[in-house]
Design an enzyme around this catalytic site. Structure first.
Site, mmCIF file in Angstrom:
data_model
loop_
_atom_site.group_PDB
_atom_site.id
_atom_site.type_symbol
_atom_site.label_atom_id
_atom_site.label_comp_id
_atom_site.label_asym_id
_atom_site.label_seq_id
_atom_site.Cartn_x
_atom_site.Cartn_y
_atom_site.Cartn_z
ATOM 1 N N ASP A 234 15.479 28.775 -25.062
ATOM 2 C CA ASP A 234 15.158 29.707 -26.443
ATOM 3 C C ASP A 234 14.793 31.088 -25.831
ATOM 4 O O ASP A 234 13.376 30.966 -25.265
ATOM 5 C CB ASP A 234 14.742 29.062 -27.874
ATOM 6 C CG ASP A 234 14.429 29.791 -28.572
ATOM 7 O OD1 ASP A 234 15.333 31.315 -28.975
ATOM 8 O OD2 ASP A 234 13.732 29.914 -29.240
ATOM 9 N N ASN B 219 14.462 33.916 -27.663
ATOM 10 C CA ASN B 219 14.010 34.800 -28.757
ATOM 11 C C ASN B 219 12.592 34.316 -29.887
ATOM 12 O O ASN B 219 12.690 34.190 -30.452
ATOM 13 C CB ASN B 219 14.534 35.983 -29.616
ATOM 14 C CG ASN B 219 15.688 33.958 -30.379
ATOM 15 O OD1 ASN B 219 15.149 32.654 -30.173
ATOM 16 N ND2 ASN B 219 16.625 34.751 -31.235
ATOM 17 N N ASP C 245 13.200 31.228 -31.690
ATOM 18 C CA ASP C 245 13.493 31.068 -32.949
ATOM 19 C C ASP C 245 13.844 29.494 -32.813
ATOM 20 O O ASP C 245 14.255 28.928 -33.866
ATOM 21 C CB ASP C 245 14.678 31.635 -33.496
ATOM 22 C CG ASP C 245 15.945 31.515 -33.212
ATOM 23 O OD1 ASP C 245 15.962 30.578 -31.632
ATOM 24 O OD2 ASP C 245 16.821 31.650 -33.583
ATOM 25 N N ASP D 209 19.319 30.303 -26.808
ATOM 26 C CA ASP D 209 20.329 31.930 -26.305
ATOM 27 C C ASP D 209 21.175 31.986 -25.262
ATOM 28 O O ASP D 209 20.342 31.050 -24.757
ATOM 29 C CB ASP D 209 20.117 32.009 -28.114
ATOM 30 C CG ASP D 209 18.176 32.525 -27.835
ATOM 31 O OD1 ASP D 209 18.094 32.484 -25.897
ATOM 32 O OD2 ASP D 209 17.718 32.578 -28.142
ATOM 33 N N ASP E 217 39.599 23.275 -26.405
ATOM 34 C CA ASP E 217 38.677 22.312 -27.186
ATOM 35 C C ASP E 217 39.958 21.375 -27.979
ATOM 36 O O ASP E 217 41.382 22.175 -28.746
ATOM 37 C CB ASP E 217 37.738 23.104 -28.359
ATOM 38 C CG ASP E 217 37.182 22.222 -29.466
ATOM 39 O OD1 ASP E 217 36.390 20.950 -28.762
ATOM 40 O OD2 ASP E 217 37.458 21.979 -31.200
ATOM 41 N N GLU F 60 40.141 19.496 -23.254
ATOM 42 C CA GLU F 60 39.454 18.652 -23.239
ATOM 43 C C GLU F 60 41.306 17.551 -24.181
ATOM 44 O O GLU F 60 41.160 18.163 -25.329
ATOM 45 C CB GLU F 60 38.729 18.105 -24.740
ATOM 46 C CG GLU F 60 37.563 17.535 -25.118
ATOM 47 C CD GLU F 60 37.414 18.025 -26.892
ATOM 48 O OE1 GLU F 60 36.149 16.900 -26.830
ATOM 49 O OE2 GLU F 60 38.114 18.240 -27.697
#
Ligand code: GLC
Length: 526
Positions: free
Chosen positions: A26, A28, A30, A34, A207, A271
């Site tokens: 992380d 930032n 929160d 990210d 995907d 996938e």
């Protein structure tokens, strides 16, 4: 596979590292991982020795399925940062020699994608609706779904809209399936691919690559052939007509043509959950995808024979189409390897041994973030669960959050340096102090250092032109083969066996004089 004068293309032998962006790092504060967090940890990935990363979706999304419900495939969700963050990430990664690959999700969009919003507003028979799979219902008043298909996450694969029509969603209702027979759909995905290729990405992970083509007329499926998710990573049966239709291959050829129109060996990995390696090989025929995840090692139970069968059959099937194998031990959809192999110390010992098998095999390999730390699945409290499977199954299937818990970086208490917020988006177990990156970096016996050594040795000893292994005699419960410059011996049994002669280059666990302990693998100089 197209071979240049200097050998096969980079992706054919690469080690890819899967970043699940919510859970990696992380930046930032929160509580959710990210792009800035990932960028700040590129040095870690460089030291680990991976060739490329695959970043699971970070696109604009209401996050009904962890970002696999994409509302704008050409923008970054504010949860993960901005396009500027992405550009900075790719520049830094490339400067470190790490290639960057991203997800594309062609089977469905989010129900908040403008196309679906317009489809709902457009009404029956509209051009907007024709981009999705809307059908009238069955029953006297159309009150029954158009067919009996279940969704992967539980419940029916159809949802009824206000004007009475039903739309298909093989996954959550927030993920309406696109109709690939409508030329607007492939055209849009060509645009999406070009958007990211122009930004410099080296490739894509496709995907649900086995799902985009639906059987004509959408007939009922034989429900008895569908295993429940709780049965583990079971492949859909050939008789499960929702998947692996012949028509899907034409769409992969479209992707391939776009990729090949760019310089620099851009690639795509599919996938495709298909019943066997022979079906999988169809996805990597010369004009289709470059790679396809091989889930045979994910399916295989711990054991020498099961591993040998998985490896032999996969290598054989892929060599039939001239494509490399793409070895996978885990990802964000399946239990972590350590948990599958029994959990606890035993599970980790086996997962480490399995990693030495995986990373020795010819072809490409994918490492799921946290596997290099020997993480186990986490038993989360009900209140923490976020995977749609938990809700959709009526709280009978817990879903995939257990393998998505954030990575521990440093310190002695949650959130272990993952975030500067007081808590991470999924809670981290208090006993992960010894598993942090910082703790493992200074422990020569750690799983992290095992992975680093394995990746460095792989670089030095692998023969990029090999596509098979030489099987060697092995005692019961053991596996032995030569691959590139190493002889690999795995003791999957419960007691130690004599260690074959040779210089030990790397061992997955503590060694004793002259023997290979149980649940241990070793690389010997060939
Ligand atoms: C793939 C993803 C999985 C997602 C599903 C629907 O299987 O790996 O996480 O839920 O597709 O997009």
């Amino acid at each position: 596979m197209t071979k240049s004068a200097s050998g096969p293309p980079w992706w054919a032998t690469a080690v890819f590292y899967q970043v699940y962006p919510r859970s990696f790092a992380d930046g930032n504060g929160d509580g959710t991982g990210d792009l800035a967090g990932l960028r700040s940890r590129l040095g870690y990935l460089h030291d680990l020795g991976v060739d490329a990363i695959w970043i699971s979706p970070f696109y604009r999304s209401p996050m009904a399925d962890g970002g696999y419900d994409v509302a704008d495939p050409c923008d970054v969700d504010p949860l993960f940062g901005s396009l500027d963050d992405f550009d900075a990430l790719i520049a830094d990664a490339h400067a470190l020699g790490i290639r960057v690959t991203v997800d594309i999700v062609p089977n469905h969009f989010s129900d908040e994608h403008p196309w679906f919003v317009q489809a709902l507003a457009g009404g029956a028979g509209s051009a907007q609706r024709a981009k999705f799979i809307f059908r009238p219902g069955r029953g006297e008043h159309g009150e029954l779904p158009p067919n009996n298909w279940p969704s992967v996450f539980g419940g029916p694969a159809w949802t009824r809209v206000a004007d009475g029509a039903w739309y298909l969603h093989l996954f959550a209702p927030e993920q309406p399936d696109l109709d690939w027979t409508n030329p607007a759909v492939p055209a849009e995905f060509e645009r999406i691919l070009r958007f990211w290729l122009d930004r410099g990405v080296d490739g894509f992970r496709v995907d649900v690559a086995h799902g985009m083509a639906k059987p004509a007329g959408l007939p009922d499926v034989d429900l008895s052939v569908i295993p429940s998710r709780e049965e583990g990573a079971t492949m859909p049966s050939l008789d499960d007509i929702r998947w692996d239709r012949d028509g899907v291959h034409e769409y992969h050829r479209i992707f391939r043509r776009v990729l090949d129109s760019y310089p620099g060996d851009r690639m795509a990995v599919g996938e495709a959950w298909v019943p066997d390696p022979e079906r999988l090989a169809r996805y990597v025929r010369p004009d289709e995808l470059n790679l396809a995840f091989n889930f045979e090692l994910v399916k295989a139970h711990w054991g020498a024979q099961a591993f040998r069968d998985a490896i032999e059959r996969s290598l054989q099937a892929m060599s039939g189409v001239g494509a490399p194998c793409t070895w996978v031990l885990a990802n964000h959809d399946v239990d972590r390897a350590a948990s599958r192999y029994g959990g606890g110390m035993l599970g980790v010992a086996r997962a480490r041994a399995a990693a030495l098998v995986q990373l020795s095999l010819p072809g490409a390999a994918y490492v799921y973030n946290g596997d290099e730390l020997g993480l186990d699945n986490v038993a989360l409290p009900d209140s923490a669960l976020q995977d749609p499977t938990w809700q959709r199954s009526g709280h009978t299937e817990r879903g995939r959050d257990g393998e998505r818990v954030p990575l521990p970086w440093s310190g002695t208490a949650p959130p272990f340096g993952f975030t500067s917020a007081p808590a991470s988006w999924l809670p981290m177990p208090p006993d992960w102090g010894a598993l942090t990156v910082a703790a493992q970096e200074s422990d020569p016996a750690s799983t992290l250092l095992l992975y680093r050594r394995a990746l460095a040795l792989r670089r030095a000893t692998a023969d990029p032109c090999e596509s098979s292994v030489d099987w060697l005699d092995a005692t019961q419960d053991c596996l032995a083969y030569r691959s590139g410059g190493v002889v690999v011996v795995l003791n999957a049994g419960a007691s130690a066996v004599p260690l074959p002669a040779g210089e030990v280059l790397l061992a997955s666990g503590p060694m004793e004089q002259g023997v290979l302990p149980a649940n241990t693998a070793v690389w010997l100089r060939a």
